[in-house]
Scaffold this active site. Structure first.
Site, PDB file in Angstrom:
ATOM      1  N   CYS A  31       0.815  -1.222   0.000  1.00 25.88           N
ATOM      2  CA  CYS A  31       0.000   0.000   0.000  1.00 25.88           C
ATOM      3  C   CYS A  31       0.847   1.272   0.000  1.00 25.88           C
ATOM      4  O   CYS A  31       0.361   2.338  -0.391  1.00 25.88           O
ATOM      5  CB  CYS A  31      -0.943   0.008   1.191  1.00 25.88           C
ATOM      6  N   ASN A  65     -10.080  -0.136  -0.532  1.00 21.33           N
ATOM      7  CA  ASN A  65      -8.627  -0.067  -0.438  1.00 21.33           C
ATOM      8  C   ASN A  65      -8.036  -0.629  -1.727  1.00 21.33           C
ATOM      9  O   ASN A  65      -8.091  -1.832  -1.970  1.00 21.33           O
ATOM     10  CB  ASN A  65      -8.143  -0.871   0.773  1.00 21.33           C
ATOM     11  N   HIS A  73      -3.412   7.354   1.996  1.00 18.59           N
ATOM     12  CA  HIS A  73      -3.774   6.023   1.521  1.00 18.59           C
ATOM     13  C   HIS A  73      -5.200   5.739   1.976  1.00 18.59           C
ATOM     14  O   HIS A  73      -5.545   5.935   3.146  1.00 18.59           O
ATOM     15  CB  HIS A  73      -2.795   4.995   2.082  1.00 18.59           C
TER      16      HIS A  73
END
Length: 321
Positions: free
Chosen positions: A114, A278, A248
């Protein structure tokens, strides 16, 4: 000649299939309310059969090039941040390079889960400052739907697919524009709390994502606020100077917790997690591109991006849009 990196263009691509929380209710012990309350996610996009990470990356790249008013041969390098490549090799970046029709330059992938796009931006900035490239196409692209365990309600409802891209260009002169500071960190001692239980060398399978949610949450808020503070201090800026925090997009509670720890109101935070879920390394460039397209990001805005992912790996980039 000293160059510094400015953003010339942004673009993104989301798969056509939109998956609402209600789709999970038929096969999992979950509900729309449960997913929203724990993550803030309402929907996400899943790649179609035969649609790969490189397809999403290519579409985002083309959109960013069009936004920048540039063609493929204006680019010196392509960097793709991904944890879900089409193949073990070649790199997604080389596939994009070939399909763009680039006749020169170089391409490679970065894998920091990520945090991958933050790492890729840092790489691109270093290439430009070091004189190895003048213009770099930086892409975050993922198809995390391909590594989900569809029986695990704690993970499979959180992730989505997509891609985002920026074109960075090295310029002389106004050093107050573009990338101002970068901070990268990792701690391999925490590798077990967020990982995929497969791989070429270990199991010869792709494996599935495994996450200890409470531990990840605990590390995320603390480390994201810390890296953001570090990158601000390197420029003498404060949180009050930041026009937009573009974090993020993992979990709305993490985003709110980090913003609160920094003293930033949510009105100055770009949030797309409700629509995309996500998307790992794609989440920051997706959010940047969306905010650029809808007019929220304006020339001269001070933008802070930060991310944390498996590794653990985390970091932040401060830039002037």
């Amino acid at each position: 000649m000293t160059l510094h990196s400015v953003v010339r263009g942004a673009g993104h691509r989301l798969p056509d299939r939109v998956v609402h929380n209600s789709e999970f209710e038929a096969r999992l012990d979950t509900s729309d309310d449960w997913i929203r309350s724990r993550s803030g996610i309402e929907r996400r996009h899943f790649a179609a059969e035969g649609e790969y990470t490189s397809d999403l990356a290519l579409a985002a790249a083309r959109a960013a090039l069009a936004d920048a008013g540039l063609g493929p041969d204006d680019i010196d390098a392509v960097i793709v941040a991904t944890s879900t490549p089409d193949f073990t090799f070649p790199a997604v970046a080389t596939l994009v390079q070939g399909r763009l029709g680039m006749t020169r330059g170089f391409a490679y992938d970065v894998q920091a889960v990520c945090a991958g796009f933050v790492y890729a931006l840092a790489n691109a900035d270093a290439l430009i400052r070091g004189g190895l490239a003048r213009r770099v196409l930086v892409i975050g692209a993922e198809t995390f739907s391909r590594i989900m365990d569809w029986t695990d309600r704690s993970t499979c409802v959180l992730f989505g697919d997509g891609a985002g891209a920026l074109v960075l260009e090295g310029i002389e002169g106004d050093a107050a524009r573009g990338i101002l500071a970068v901070d990268l960190q990792s701690d391999g001692r925490q590798a077990g709390i967020l990982h995929v239980d497969g791989g070429v060398s270990s199991t010869q399978t792709a494996g599935h994502l495994r996450m200890q949610g409470k531990e990840v949450f605990r590390h995320a808020v603390e480390k994201l606020a810390a890296t953001a503070t570090t990158v601000l201090e390197r420029t003498g800026a404060t949180a009050g100077d930041v026009d937009w925090l573009v974090p993020h997009q993992a979990n709305l509670r993490i985003i709110r917790g980090t913003a609160a720890k920094m003293g930033l109101p949510m009105e100055r935070v770009v949030v797309t997690v409700q629509d995309h879920g996500n998307t790992s390394a794609a989440s920051i460039p997706l959010a940047l591109s969306v905010a650029h397209a809808d007019g929220r990001l304006k020339p001269g805005d001070l933008v802070l991006t930060e991310a944390i992912g498996g590794g653990l790996a985390w970091g932040s980039v401060l830039l002037r849009w």
